[in-house]
Scaffold this active site. Sequence first.
Site, mmCIF file in Angstrom:
data_model
loop_
_atom_site.group_PDB
_atom_site.id
_atom_site.type_symbol
_atom_site.label_atom_id
_atom_site.label_comp_id
_atom_site.label_asym_id
_atom_site.label_seq_id
_atom_site.Cartn_x
_atom_site.Cartn_y
_atom_site.Cartn_z
ATOM 1 N N HIS A 143 -23.346 -1.949 20.453
ATOM 2 C CA HIS A 143 -22.151 -2.253 21.242
ATOM 3 C C HIS A 143 -21.366 -0.975 21.558
ATOM 4 O O HIS A 143 -20.988 -0.737 22.708
ATOM 5 C CB HIS A 143 -21.254 -3.249 20.503
ATOM 6 N N ARG A 152 -17.818 6.132 29.545
ATOM 7 C CA ARG A 152 -17.708 7.574 29.349
ATOM 8 C C ARG A 152 -18.974 8.292 29.794
ATOM 9 O O ARG A 152 -19.122 8.661 30.953
ATOM 10 C CB ARG A 152 -17.361 7.896 27.885
ATOM 11 N N ASP A 243 -13.452 -12.811 19.831
ATOM 12 C CA ASP A 243 -12.306 -11.934 20.064
ATOM 13 C C ASP A 243 -12.158 -11.731 21.575
ATOM 14 O O ASP A 243 -12.552 -10.713 22.130
ATOM 15 C CB ASP A 243 -12.545 -10.606 19.336
ATOM 16 N N LYS A 263 -6.138 -7.605 24.325
ATOM 17 C CA LYS A 263 -6.840 -8.181 23.181
ATOM 18 C C LYS A 263 -6.044 -9.240 22.426
ATOM 19 O O LYS A 263 -6.631 -10.123 21.814
ATOM 20 C CB LYS A 263 -7.182 -7.070 22.174
#
Length: 426
Positions: A143, A152, A243, A263
Amino acid sequence: MQTTNPNDPRLTSWVTVPPGSDFPIQNLPFGIFRTRYLTPVACVAIGDHVLDLVCMQENGFLDGLGLPPGIFNQPTLNPFLAMGRRKIREVRERISVLLRADNEELRDNATAREIGLIPMREVQMLMPVKVPNYTDFYSSLEHASNVGALFRDPQNPLLPNWRHMPVAYHGRASSIVVSGTPVIRPRGQLKSKDDPSPRFGPTEKLDFELEIAAVVCGNSTQGQPVPVEKAEECIAGMLLFNDWSARDIQQWEYVPLGPFLGKNFASTLSPWIVTLDALEPFRTEGPEQNPPVLPYLQTTGGCNFDIVLEVYLQPDGGEETLICRSNSRYLYWNLRQQIAHHTINGCNLEVGDLLASGTISGPDPESFGSLLELTYNGKRPLKLPDNRTRTFIENGDTIIMRGYAERNGVRIGFGECKGRIQPAIL
Ligand code: MN
């Protein structure tokens, strides 16, 4: 049968356990339920029933275990968990004996049996614990690599600290809800790379994160780190954890202090605490850690658990489709290391704390634990039945997570972790 091991695959119960059930006698997870007639109390799952632990205690079936009166007559399991890992183990072992096919104590007591065993279809499962603190790790190598490559550098996706410590942040405990609770699409600031300034609106990149959460069963002392080899003694068990994430809100807000409104609007927890004791037969070695970790993080032996984890997406009025199959064995950082690291600076753990693993992705694209990864940040839509497609979650979609460990015909299941998305409030 002579065995006293509650994990013995030969054990059977006098309570009917349908084939494929998550809850054979070898599991016996703890939860909190209510019915139309009863206030919330503690229970254990067996087959398609819950066993009311208040009824068991009040009728003397748990005598001799040193349990205070009323310990299960509570809206959360926190008071019971606070008794510690050994007491939780003793209660599970006693329940195992009571439910064994060859034990007559409860089986032949018609009154206690009829009051104490309640069909699951007649109960509502509630939040099993009051969560004082929630920590979200980032412990899956696949992940972290997938996200690093997307945002990135595909050649060098991991940040320099990642292989040296189980990276984490402190999440929000107030918005954790139990499976079945609807989730409202959050609104917030959205800004794409090309936009000169942010706009405000409902998230357009609502995602799930497939995680497993450990629940703490003992306070630790502030200033005193929990050593890696003792870390599992303060964990009662594991649950499934979704989540939820708003990727567009997250991407604009996270610099420099990390996750916040993208989140903390909701996370969904499954209702059953599957004990570490029940998961003992499913220990397995984790991935090799390279470079070697600092001494306070060094572990040996099977510190990971072989738990199959699945995610299903069900559109409004449509059928469930499996969109991800992963496994908690892929986690690079194990629970012992997470706890040793969390407390190494003197930070104390509290009863009911949740330690979530972070999204669990595996090596294959089918095992990626979020839509961000499954659709390459929306670039490759998933195909669903009825010619539907998805990049991110739409209103009316239900995300269902399931998990189970299975061996020798024994299935230790987690039940469901389920949530349906409702439109944003305008
Ligand atoms: Mn997370």
